[in-house]
Write a protein that holds these residues in place. Structure first.
Motif, PDB file in Angstrom:
ATOM      1  N   MET A   1      -1.458   6.047   2.710  1.00  0.00           N
ATOM      2  CA  MET A   1      -2.802   6.593   2.836  1.00  0.00           C
ATOM      3  C   MET A   1      -3.056   7.660   1.779  1.00  0.00           C
ATOM      4  N   ARG A   2      -2.059   8.492   1.536  1.00  0.00           N
ATOM      5  CA  ARG A   2      -2.225   9.538   0.513  1.00  0.00           C
ATOM      6  C   ARG A   2      -2.405   8.926  -0.875  1.00  0.00           C
ATOM      7  N   ASP A   3      -1.686   7.860  -1.153  1.00  0.00           N
ATOM      8  CA  ASP A   3      -1.850   7.183  -2.445  1.00  0.00           C
ATOM      9  C   ASP A   3      -3.267   6.641  -2.604  1.00  0.00           C
ATOM     10  N   LEU A   4      -3.822   6.096  -1.524  1.00  0.00           N
ATOM     11  CA  LEU A   4      -5.183   5.568  -1.581  1.00  0.00           C
ATOM     12  C   LEU A   4      -6.196   6.685  -1.794  1.00  0.00           C
ATOM     13  N   ILE A   5      -5.993   7.813  -1.132  1.00  0.00           N
ATOM     14  CA  ILE A   5      -6.905   8.945  -1.288  1.00  0.00           C
ATOM     15  C   ILE A   5      -6.839   9.487  -2.708  1.00  0.00           C
ATOM     16  N   ILE A  71      -2.743  -2.525   7.112  1.00  0.00           N
ATOM     17  CA  ILE A  71      -3.376  -1.452   6.347  1.00  0.00           C
ATOM     18  C   ILE A  71      -3.331  -0.150   7.144  1.00  0.00           C
ATOM     19  N   PRO A  72      -3.333   1.000   6.471  1.00  0.00           N
ATOM     20  CA  PRO A  72      -3.304   2.266   7.200  1.00  0.00           C
ATOM     21  C   PRO A  72      -4.593   2.515   7.966  1.00  0.00           C
ATOM     22  N   VAL A  73      -4.458   3.065   9.162  1.00  0.00           N
ATOM     23  CA  VAL A  73      -5.597   3.369  10.032  1.00  0.00           C
ATOM     24  C   VAL A  73      -5.604   4.861  10.331  1.00  0.00           C
ATOM     25  N   MET A  74      -6.739   5.504  10.075  1.00  0.00           N
ATOM     26  CA  MET A  74      -6.932   6.898  10.478  1.00  0.00           C
ATOM     27  C   MET A  74      -7.580   6.920  11.860  1.00  0.00           C
TER      28      MET A  74
END
Length: 311
Positions: A1-5, A71-74
């Protein structure tokens, strides 16, 4: 998730509320999703988003959603369910559920949907402590803590920006000002903080009085790093279900056979979305006893369970 941000592209996170919506987001090629607290409260409990859904209901729903996709979920953790000290445990429960991070908002408890009248906010120092507790509680530093402020409706943009800066100082990874109005306010928030800004576009493809309808490309030009669309899929599902029910109801007195593939997914579509082929492959592998000899069981490594390297 951090990489995507941290990537160059703006991150688009449609809101999900069940296995269908989560899998459809992944199938459509989106790199991440977010749970919608309103959608979960509406869909699971049949009630408005006014603080009735509790911590356990929320965490369990998020656990099932997170495990259904790659996929990552927030997750939407509402107000954190208590004091800063209890937020510490709230974060650990959500992290253990498999989500990539959470939103925590600075509304008083019980909270309400950020676009409803009558909401209020806590002392910003209390919220800062919640953010601090959340950051300290996570076991993996990659777990993302997003601070949401609902202060614009009560304290104006200036108050929301003061809070955003304090929450950044407390350790927030992302900042999100709910019910923010227009490009000028968004740009002012982006310029005021040194952490990425997330913006809620609500319905995404339909105008809403409390949410400006701004193209995602334009949000990226304003410096926004993440955009969420929490209401889009629940609203689309409601509209589609209403239409299907109306067609069915109209056909009952006429005795007409109705075949409307334009309104409904096929059973093959549903099976494909749910991974029926993958389960069939599991059955083909494990629901057979070929090669297993009770009298002379071979010490064959291919029959042993995988053992993960402790390192």
């Amino acid at each position: 998730m951090r990489d995507l941000i941290a990537s160059q592209d703006i991150l688009v996170s449609p809101g999900v509320y069940d296995g269908y919506s989560a899998k459809l987001v992944e199938k459509a090629g989106f790199k991440t999703a977010c749970t919608t607290g309103a959608g979960l409260s509406n869909a699971r409990l049949g009630v408005e988003d006014v603080g009735i859904m509790g911590l356990s209901d929320n965490v369990e729903a998020c656990r099932m959603i997170a495990r259904s996709v790659s996929i990552p979920v927030m997750a939407d953790a509402d107000t954190g369910y208590g004091t800063p000290a209890t937020v510490y445990h709230t974060i650990q429960l959500f992290e253990a559920a498999g989500v990539a991070g959470v939103n925590i908002e600075d509304q008083v408890s019980p909270k309400r949907c950020g676009h409803m009248a009558g909401k209020d906010v806590v002392d910003p120092r209390e919220m800062a402590r919640k953010i601090e507790a959340a950051c300290n509680a996570r076991r993996d530093d990659d777990f993302v803590v997003l601070a949401r402020t609902d202060a614009i409706a009560i304290e104006g943009l200036e108050g929301a920006i003061r809070r955003a800066r304090l929450y950044e100082k407390a350790g927030a990874d992302l900042i999100f000002a709910d019910a923010i109005k227009g490009e000028d306010q968004i740009k002012a928030l982006v310029d005021a903080v040194d952490i990425p800004v997330s913006v809620n576009m609500g319905f995404g493809i339909r105008n809403r009085p409390t949410t400006p309808l701004i193209p995602i490309k334009r949000l990226a030009e304003l410096g926004v790093k993440r955009v969420t669309l929490p209401r889009m899929l629940p609203a689309a599902a409601i509209k589609a279900m209403e239409t299907a029910l109306e067609v069915l109801k109209a056909s009952i007195p006429t005795g007409e056979i109705v075949d409307r593939p334009d309104l409904l997914a096929s059973i093959d579509d549903i099976w494909d979305l749910m991974g029926a082929a993958d389960f069939a492959a599991l059955e083909a592998r494990y629901n057979t006893f070929d090669g297993l000899d009770l009298d002379n069981h071979p010490h064959d490594a291919t029959l042993r369970p995988r053992v993960l390297d402790a390192t």
